[in-house]
Scaffold this active site. Structure first.
Site, short mmCIF file in Angstrom:
data_model
loop_
_atom_site.label_atom_id
_atom_site.label_comp_id
_atom_site.label_asym_id
_atom_site.label_seq_id
_atom_site.Cartn_x
_atom_site.Cartn_y
_atom_site.Cartn_z
N LYS A 179 90.92 6.04 12.80
CA LYS A 179 90.83 4.75 14.02
C LYS A 179 90.78 3.61 13.18
CE LYS A 179 89.19 7.30 17.96
NZ LYS A 179 88.61 7.16 19.34
N ARG A 239 68.22 -15.61 44.91
CA ARG A 239 67.09 -14.85 44.71
C ARG A 239 65.71 -15.64 45.32
NH1 ARG A 239 69.99 -10.71 41.99
NH2 ARG A 239 71.24 -11.55 40.44
N ARG A 244 84.01 -12.19 56.45
CA ARG A 244 85.20 -12.63 57.33
C ARG A 244 85.33 -11.32 58.29
NH1 ARG A 244 90.34 -10.62 56.65
NH2 ARG A 244 92.20 -11.93 57.40
N ASP A 279 76.56 -3.73 40.56
CA ASP A 279 75.67 -2.98 39.74
C ASP A 279 76.20 -1.28 40.14
OD1 ASP A 279 74.76 -5.09 38.56
OD2 ASP A 279 73.08 -5.14 39.79
N GLY A 308 75.23 -4.91 35.03
CA GLY A 308 74.79 -3.47 35.60
C GLY A 308 73.14 -3.43 36.00
N ARG A 332 84.97 -11.64 62.38
CA ARG A 332 85.96 -11.47 63.38
C ARG A 332 85.86 -10.23 64.23
NH1 ARG A 332 91.32 -13.85 59.85
NH2 ARG A 332 90.62 -15.75 60.23
N VAL A 351 82.89 -9.30 59.29
CA VAL A 351 81.73 -9.30 60.30
C VAL A 351 82.03 -10.43 61.60
CG1 VAL A 351 79.18 -10.11 60.58
CG2 VAL A 351 80.11 -8.76 58.64
N GLY A 401 72.54 -11.02 43.65
CA GLY A 401 73.85 -11.56 42.84
C GLY A 401 75.03 -11.37 43.67
N ALA A 453 86.28 3.83 24.95
CA ALA A 453 85.65 3.65 24.03
C ALA A 453 84.92 4.65 23.22
CB ALA A 453 84.09 3.10 24.85
P1 ADP Z 1 70.32 -7.56 44.61
O1 ADP Z 1 70.41 -7.43 46.21
O2 ADP Z 1 71.57 -7.82 44.14
O3 ADP Z 1 69.75 -6.32 43.85
P2 ADP Z 1 67.81 -8.84 43.94
O4 ADP Z 1 67.31 -7.70 43.39
O5 ADP Z 1 67.66 -10.08 43.27
O6 ADP Z 1 69.26 -8.73 44.22
O7 ADP Z 1 67.38 -9.22 45.89
C1 ADP Z 1 67.77 -10.11 46.28
C2 ADP Z 1 66.76 -10.67 47.13
O8 ADP Z 1 66.53 -9.60 47.91
C3 ADP Z 1 65.33 -11.02 46.43
O9 ADP Z 1 65.57 -12.46 45.90
C4 ADP Z 1 64.31 -10.91 47.40
O10 ADP Z 1 64.50 -12.21 48.37
C5 ADP Z 1 64.78 -9.79 48.33
N1 ADP Z 1 64.04 -8.49 47.73
C6 ADP Z 1 64.22 -7.93 46.61
N2 ADP Z 1 63.06 -7.00 46.69
C7 ADP Z 1 62.56 -6.89 47.79
C8 ADP Z 1 61.28 -6.21 48.17
N3 ADP Z 1 60.72 -5.29 47.53
N4 ADP Z 1 60.84 -6.57 49.46
C9 ADP Z 1 61.26 -7.64 50.06
N5 ADP Z 1 62.37 -8.38 49.75
C10 ADP Z 1 62.88 -7.98 48.57
O1 F6P Z 2 72.94 -7.70 40.22
C1 F6P Z 2 74.08 -8.20 39.78
C2 F6P Z 2 73.71 -8.76 38.41
O2 F6P Z 2 74.62 -9.40 37.98
C3 F6P Z 2 73.05 -7.78 37.30
O3 F6P Z 2 74.15 -7.19 36.94
C4 F6P Z 2 72.55 -8.87 36.43
O4 F6P Z 2 71.63 -8.09 35.59
C5 F6P Z 2 71.95 -10.04 37.12
O5 F6P Z 2 72.63 -10.04 38.52
C6 F6P Z 2 72.08 -11.33 36.59
O6 F6P Z 2 71.42 -12.11 37.38
P1 F6P Z 2 71.74 -13.63 37.58
O7 F6P Z 2 72.80 -14.18 38.04
O8 F6P Z 2 70.38 -14.07 38.38
O9 F6P Z 2 71.38 -14.14 36.10
#
Ligand code: ADP
Ligand code: F6P
Length: 322
Positions: free
Chosen positions: A213, A72, A21, A127, A170, A25, A23, A11, A186
């Site tokens: 409230k 992803r 940027r 998250d 999250g 520079r 990294v 995400g 809240a």
């Molecule tokens: P975030 O890094 O925001 O948690 P994701 O869980 O979607 O997002 O992971 C991003 C990418 O990292 C995945 O689409 C996949 O390419 C790689 N990835 C996630 N989990 C694994 C894993 N267990 N082993 C190898 N690569 C992974």
């Molecule tokens: O990991 C960041 C995030 O925004 C989460 O909070 C959420 O569950 C997910 O990505 C949403 O994923 P996508 O953008 O693929 O719908």
């Protein structure tokens, strides 16, 4: 080491551009050639490298999202995908990789590390679910966006004496919801980490009205057992008995968009620059994060093996301040 690459994955998060940027520079300042990888691990597998110089990353700090693009990529979860990526890196003569991303991205990064490739991670996800950083790049902006929505919803809730369920992102981590609940005042926060009883929520809402409230706000983490939709359905099913005029708002992806806050720009800059320092020092297989205000490294093995816990002090604060 002469050539390194940087990618953003998972995400997107406001502040990723500041990290890219930094990294580039810091890399140039250390005499390195820096390449950007387009589209996260998908682009890595396909060898989509673009050279990045100091000027290429000018004017991006204030932009949300990531100039490199993100993805992803299910293929990268397989060893075959990781070996393809390794071949692409070696083929382009790249000797080190900086991965800017969240939990899944750092798990992928650790896989490359185990295959012997020099990697460093930068903690970036809205998250805040990464061990190794108190807060990650993007969290501050996402929290402020959620707060703006909560403040706006409160005014209309008050006018109509309504209760609102407000869902924040999250994934499986309740950090954003907990902090939005505290900062947004809240009445109740629903978290994945804590058992939820809808009847208890109904009690808390009723008591809020009894205490005078004019509105009642429940912040719901999307990853909770009862998300906002499930709770709204529950309240609808028991409408006669519970008697609430309830509305639901899912804030959604708006939390990931737009201008990064000062905090995220600074965090992105600090963590990005330190990732290059660690690479140059030969300290591979680590995540760069911020703990108690200091930029620190944590072995990726520890990061991927341990789920991040919510601070019990914040849970208590949310409970007593309702
Ligand atoms: P975030 O890094 O925001 O948690 P994701 O869980 O979607 O997002 O992971 C991003 C990418 O990292 C995945 O689409 C996949 O390419 C790689 N990835 C996630 N989990 C694994 C894993 N267990 N082993 C190898 N690569 C992974
Ligand atoms: O990991 C960041 C995030 O925004 C989460 O909070 C959420 O569950 C997910 O990505 C949403 O994923 P996508 O953008 O693929 O719908």
């Amino acid at each position: 080491m002469k050539k390194i690459a940087v990618l953003t994955s998972g995400g997107d998060a406001p502040g990723m551009n500041a990290a890219i940027r930094a990294v580039v520079r810091a890399g140039v300042a250390n005499g390195l050639d820096v390449f950007g990888v387009k589209g996260g691990y998908e682009g890595l597998i396909n060898g989509l490298f673009v050279p990045l110089g100091t000027r290429d990353v000018g004017g991006i700090m204030q932009r949300g999202g990531t100039i490199l693009g993100s993805a992803r990529c299910p293929e990268f979860k397989t060893e075959a995908g990781q070996l393809k990526a390794l071949r692409a890196l070696n083929g382009a003569g790249i000797e080190g990789l900086v991965v800017i991303g969240g939990n899944g991205s750092q798990t992928g990064n650790y896989a490359l590390h185990k295959l012997g490739f020099p990697v460093v991670g930068v903690a970036s996800t809205i998250d805040n679910d990464l061990v190794g950083s108190d807060t990650t790049i993007g969290v501050d902006t996402a929290l402020n966006i959620a707060l703006e929505a909560i403040d706006r919803l409160k005014t209309t809730a008050s006018s109509h004496q309504r209760a609102f369920l407000i869902e924040v992102m999250g994934r499986k981590c309740g950090y954003l919801a907990l902090m939005a609940g505290i900062a947004g005042g809240a009445e109740y926060v629903v978290l994945p980490e804590v058992e939820t009883d809808p009847e208890k929520i109904a009690e808390v809402l009723a008591s809020a009205y009894e205490r005078g409230k004019s509105h009642a706000i429940v912040i719901v983490a999307e990853g909770a057992k009862y998300n906002a939709t499930a709770l709204a359905n529950y309240f609808e099913e028991h409408r006669e008995r519970l008697g609430f005029d309830l509305r639901m708002t899912i804030i959604g992806h708006v939390q990931r968009g737009g201008t990064p806050s000062a905090v995220d720009r600074i965090l992105g800059s600090r963590l990005g620059a330190e990732a290059v320092n660690q690479m140059v020092k030969g300290n591979y297989g680590v995540l760069v994060g911020e703990i108690k205000g200091d930029v620190v490294t944590t072995p990726l093995k520890e990061v991927v093996d341990h789920p991040k816990q919510l601070d019990p002090a914040y849970l208590e604060l949310a409970r007593i301040l309702d």
